[in-house]
Design a protein around this motif. Structure first.
Motif, short mmCIF file in Angstrom:
data_model
loop_
_atom_site.label_atom_id
_atom_site.label_comp_id
_atom_site.label_asym_id
_atom_site.label_seq_id
_atom_site.Cartn_x
_atom_site.Cartn_y
_atom_site.Cartn_z
N ALA A 28 -3.83 0.93 8.85
CA ALA A 28 -3.52 2.29 9.69
C ALA A 28 -4.46 2.78 10.29
O ALA A 28 -4.29 3.83 11.28
CB ALA A 28 -2.78 3.21 8.70
N ARG A 29 -5.75 2.35 10.14
CA ARG A 29 -6.74 3.16 11.00
C ARG A 29 -6.90 3.42 12.28
O ARG A 29 -6.77 4.39 12.84
CB ARG A 29 -8.07 2.50 10.42
CG ARG A 29 -9.43 3.13 10.90
CD ARG A 29 -10.87 2.76 10.71
NE ARG A 29 -10.90 2.89 9.22
CZ ARG A 29 -11.20 1.78 8.43
NH1 ARG A 29 -11.44 0.55 8.81
NH2 ARG A 29 -11.35 1.80 7.18
N ASP A 30 -6.52 2.32 13.09
CA ASP A 30 -6.23 2.25 14.68
C ASP A 30 -5.11 3.27 14.81
O ASP A 30 -5.54 4.09 15.94
CB ASP A 30 -5.95 1.02 15.09
CG ASP A 30 -7.22 -0.02 14.88
OD1 ASP A 30 -8.39 0.54 14.76
OD2 ASP A 30 -6.98 -1.10 15.03
N SER A 31 -3.97 3.28 14.36
CA SER A 31 -2.93 4.12 15.07
C SER A 31 -3.19 5.70 14.50
O SER A 31 -3.06 6.62 15.23
CB SER A 31 -1.64 3.78 14.22
OG SER A 31 -1.42 4.03 12.77
N VAL A 32 -3.80 5.96 13.58
CA VAL A 32 -4.25 7.29 12.94
C VAL A 32 -5.21 7.78 14.00
O VAL A 32 -4.92 8.97 14.42
CB VAL A 32 -4.63 7.49 11.44
CG1 VAL A 32 -5.21 8.58 11.15
CG2 VAL A 32 -3.27 7.10 10.58
N ILE A 47 0.90 -1.27 0.02
CA ILE A 47 0.16 0.09 0.15
C ILE A 47 1.02 1.44 0.01
O ILE A 47 1.74 1.29 0.80
CB ILE A 47 -1.01 0.31 1.18
CG1 ILE A 47 -1.74 -1.03 1.13
CG2 ILE A 47 -1.71 1.30 1.32
CD1 ILE A 47 -2.80 -1.12 2.49
N PHE A 48 0.84 2.23 -1.06
CA PHE A 48 1.33 3.18 -1.21
C PHE A 48 0.60 4.47 -0.68
O PHE A 48 -0.41 4.67 -1.38
CB PHE A 48 1.89 3.73 -2.59
CG PHE A 48 2.92 2.54 -2.75
CD1 PHE A 48 2.52 1.68 -3.71
CD2 PHE A 48 4.32 2.68 -2.70
CE1 PHE A 48 3.80 0.44 -4.15
CE2 PHE A 48 5.16 1.84 -3.14
CZ PHE A 48 4.89 0.87 -3.83
N VAL A 49 0.92 4.97 0.51
CA VAL A 49 0.02 6.22 1.00
C VAL A 49 -0.31 7.11 -0.19
O VAL A 49 -1.41 7.80 -0.20
CB VAL A 49 0.58 6.82 2.28
CG1 VAL A 49 -0.12 8.02 2.71
CG2 VAL A 49 0.72 5.77 3.18
N SER A 50 0.61 7.50 -0.98
CA SER A 50 0.48 8.71 -1.94
C SER A 50 -0.13 8.28 -3.05
O SER A 50 -0.81 9.13 -3.77
CB SER A 50 1.87 9.26 -2.25
OG SER A 50 2.57 8.46 -2.99
N ALA A 67 -4.55 14.36 4.19
CA ALA A 67 -3.85 13.46 4.55
C ALA A 67 -4.27 12.45 5.61
O ALA A 67 -4.34 11.26 5.72
CB ALA A 67 -2.50 13.98 4.70
N ILE A 68 -4.76 13.35 6.55
CA ILE A 68 -5.33 12.32 7.81
C ILE A 68 -6.79 11.49 7.27
O ILE A 68 -6.69 10.22 7.61
CB ILE A 68 -5.80 13.15 8.82
CG1 ILE A 68 -4.50 13.75 9.69
CG2 ILE A 68 -6.70 12.44 10.11
CD1 ILE A 68 -3.65 12.84 10.55
N SER A 69 -7.63 11.78 6.44
CA SER A 69 -8.64 11.32 6.02
C SER A 69 -8.21 10.24 5.05
O SER A 69 -8.84 9.11 5.17
CB SER A 69 -9.80 12.14 5.34
OG SER A 69 -9.13 12.60 4.02
N VAL A 70 -7.31 10.15 4.27
CA VAL A 70 -6.64 9.40 3.48
C VAL A 70 -5.96 8.04 4.40
O VAL A 70 -6.29 7.06 4.09
CB VAL A 70 -5.72 9.74 2.34
CG1 VAL A 70 -4.90 8.53 1.98
CG2 VAL A 70 -6.18 10.68 1.47
#
Length: 176
Positions: A165-169, A2-5, A155-158
């Motif tokens: 990554a949902r839990d850590s964000v 998974i690439f965040v960008s 960026a936070i919503s992505v």
């Protein structure tokens, strides 16, 4: 992987989805004192500047413009050589005696369309080292502002949309 960008959806986020619509603006005829008051009372460090007669976007003003007004007096050279140096000295002198937003503003407002992708807008901000972009419609009318804080919220919503990554964000966002 998974690439965040890299957007995972076909419909990438657009500037119109993240911008602040109907932004607070300043007029070229506003006093420097009024501009500072408006920016501070709204917790902004800059704003688009419009012509009071036409309503057209003519520039932007930022905290750096006010800082350069204060500091320019100590930086003016005693003599200027070539034409470029003379023009720079004239601009610095104009800022020292500025009484209106029109005298102090930066005339080059970076503009983007509402349909630009957030990725492209963020890249433009990085390339030009700017904190805000003026968003215009097809007729070049100011319709919003995209600030670095809008890019960070996107960026936070992505990141929150990513399953792993949902839990850590969520935890990090709550701590902020």
């Amino acid at each position: 992987r998974i690439f965040v960008s890299t957007p995972t959806k076909a419909n990438a986020r657009r500037v119109k989805d993240c911008m602040t619509p109907n932004p607070i603006t300043l007029k070229t005829t506003d006093t420097v004192e009024k501009a500072i008051s408006v920016l501070l009372s709204n917790s902004f460090n800059g704003a688009p500047v419009i012509d009071p007669v036409t309503g057209n976007l003519v520039g932007v003003i930022s905290a750096f413009d006010f800082l350069s007004k204060e500091e320019a007096g100590a930086l003016l050279p005693f003599e200027a050589g070539d034409l470029e140096e003379q023009q720079e000295m004239a601009m610095m002198a104009r800022r020292i005696v500025a009484t209106t937003v029109g005298d102090l503003m930066s005339e080059a407002a970076l503009t983007v369309s509402m349909d630009m992708t957030m990725k492209d807008a963020a890249e433009l901000m990085i390339k030009d080292r700017c904190h805000r972009l003026c968003v215009v419609d097809d007729d070049n009318n100011l319709v919003g502002v995209l600030a670095t804080s809008d890019v960070m919220r996107d960026a936070i919503s992505v990141l929150q949309a990513l399953p792993a990554a949902r839990d850590s964000v969520d935890t990090t966002a709550e701590e902020i």
